[in-house]
Design an enzyme around this catalytic site. Structure first.
Site, PDB file in Angstrom:
ATOM      1  N   GLU A  66      -3.317   7.708  -4.055  1.00 35.53           N
ATOM      2  CA  GLU A  66      -3.039   6.268  -3.640  1.00 35.53           C
ATOM      3  C   GLU A  66      -3.130   5.126  -4.608  1.00 35.53           C
ATOM      4  O   GLU A  66      -3.777   5.423  -5.546  1.00 35.53           O
ATOM      5  CB  GLU A  66      -4.489   6.017  -2.787  1.00 35.53           C
ATOM      6  CG  GLU A  66      -4.807   4.963  -2.010  1.00 35.53           C
ATOM      7  CD  GLU A  66      -5.998   4.859  -1.444  1.00 35.53           C
ATOM      8  OE1 GLU A  66      -6.105   4.705  -0.157  1.00 35.53           O
ATOM      9  OE2 GLU A  66      -7.226   4.520  -2.001  1.00 35.53           O
ATOM     10  N   TYR A 113       0.683  -1.348  -0.020  1.00 29.01           N
ATOM     11  CA  TYR A 113       0.079   0.119   0.029  1.00 29.01           C
ATOM     12  C   TYR A 113       0.843   1.353   0.058  1.00 29.01           C
ATOM     13  O   TYR A 113       1.883   1.311   0.764  1.00 29.01           O
ATOM     14  CB  TYR A 113      -0.830   0.027   1.175  1.00 29.01           C
ATOM     15  CG  TYR A 113      -1.750   1.461   1.183  1.00 29.01           C
ATOM     16  CD1 TYR A 113      -2.950   1.381   0.816  1.00 29.01           C
ATOM     17  CD2 TYR A 113      -1.173   2.509   2.189  1.00 29.01           C
ATOM     18  CE1 TYR A 113      -3.756   2.609   0.725  1.00 29.01           C
ATOM     19  CE2 TYR A 113      -1.964   3.523   2.123  1.00 29.01           C
ATOM     20  CZ  TYR A 113      -3.455   3.515   1.531  1.00 29.01           C
ATOM     21  OH  TYR A 113      -4.029   4.867   1.721  1.00 29.01           O
TER      22      TYR A 113
END
Length: 386
Positions: A197, A109
């Site tokens: 993101e 992530y």
């Protein structure tokens, strides 16, 4: 302003990041024709909406051939996806994206946001990427690392290595990841982004770092400097009221409550919503009319609030500094008469020309409930709708 995944990936690619090859379309036949150019063993079909959680909602399909791709695309286009970010009404899928499949070895992530508290850029990383990142944050927060960096023309090698340390990559993949951090940082600064993101960021079995998904948000106040990004705006992904509000430069966000709010100043707007909740009800919106709103702007704001059928009452809370209370009062009266106001209206005015504003409201012939302070205003509007 949010953009779609396929748009975000093109921006990342422009700045040197590795992304899977892909094509998008609003039409199934056109999509299949474009997909013929992709060299892949499997096709990854993705619904394009401004919300996360698409995989769990059935918005991502992996198929073996073009025939199956066409079948899945026909079912997905026009479908309403309900995720944890769309709300109960969901979002209709109006565009599709197909990309080549990836041989995944590990998932990570990576995100980058503006940290307003420290006035720095914060990189958030984890070695536990994928669809359950929220669960990771909740149950094992120690697996998520935040690294804050100063605003400069570029990010240093040392800072970049610190950000990716949790990935535990070998030298070759580590260098790719460092270069990715540098690319994202440069893109973030150059485009006035608020958020980038990448979830997941993957390490392939060929030891390559690839951005498998991408989400971006940009500062609305800086869009005038970036017409190429403004062109990416998808009005289909926005509430009609929010689109209308943008025409008048109003800061409006629709919420799920029953009390409409019109306030000047974001801080005062937040306080107003908080005190409505304190008295047992929920705000229907965030709406900041700004410091120097005209009569026309106030009137538009009033109509936007009332376009929400869930609104059972309206609370206007104005502290006049630059904003004149008499101008606000004139706008409210004109809008209320034009649309024949049928819900309770509580008004609290203070500051510049508040006496003149109060006279305009008192002489309007409308049933307006005056309040002496914020607490009194919240109490009265809650009582009025019950």
């Amino acid at each position: 302003m949010n953009i779609h995944e396929h748009q975000a990936k093109q921006i990342l690619k422009k700045y040197g990041a590795n992304v899977p090859e892909g094509v998008f379309s609003f039409d199934v036949k056109d999509l299949i024709e474009k997909a013929k150019s992709l060299k892949t063993e499997k096709y990854v079909l993705k619904a394009q909406i401004h919300a996360g959680g698409r995989g769990k909602a059935g918005g991502i399909k992996i198929v073996d051939n073009l025939q199956k791709l066409e079948q899945e695309a026909q079912q997905l286009l026009g479908k309403t996806l309900v995720t944890h970010q769309t709300g109960p009404n969901g979002r209709e899928v109006k565009r599709l994206y197909v990309e080549v499949s990836s041989n995944i070895s590990k998932e990570f992530y990576l995100s980058c946001i503006v940290d307003r508290t420290s006035s720095k850029i914060a990189f958030i990383t984890s070695d536990q990427g994928g669809i359950d990142i929220e669960e990771v944050a909740s149950k094992t927060p120690e697996k998520i690392i935040t690294t804050k960096v100063d605003l400069n023309d570029e990010i240093s090698e040392e800072e970049s290595k610190k950000i990716i340390k949790i990935f535990n990559l070998d030298k070759a993949a580590g260098m790719e990841a460092v270069n990715l951090i540098k690319s994202i940082y440069k893109m973030f600064i150059n485009t006035d982004a608020n958020l980038v993101e990448i979830n997941p960021l993957i390490l392939t079995k060929n030891n390559k770092i690839v951005c498998l998904d991408a989400k971006m948000n940009f500062d609305d106040n800086a869009l005038f400097k970036h017409p190429e990004i403004m062109e990416l705006r998808d009005f289909n992904e926005e509430e009609d009221a929010e689109i209308e509000a943008s025409k008048y430069d109003l800061a409006y966000i629709k919420l799920d409550g029953s009390i409409g709010c019109m306030v000047n100043g974001a801080g005062l707007a937040m306080a107003t919503m908080d005190i409505i909740k304190l008295y047992g009800e929920e705000p229907a919106n965030f709406l900041d009319v700004g410091g120097g709103a005209s009569k026309e702007k106030v009137s538009a704001a009033f109509k936007i609030i009332l376009s929400d059928k869930n609104v059972k009452g309206i609370l206007i809370n104005i502290f006049g500094g630059i904003m004149r209370c008499d101008v606000l009062a004139q706008g409210v009266v004109e809008a209320a008469k034009e649309i024949e106001l049928q819900v309770p209206l509580v008004v609290r005015l203070a500051g510049t020309n508040f006496e003149e504003g109060k006279k305009i409201l008192d002489n309007s012939g409308l049933k307006i409930i005056s309040a002496s302070n914020l607490s009194d205003a919240a109490k009265k509007i809650v009582e009025a709708i019950r």
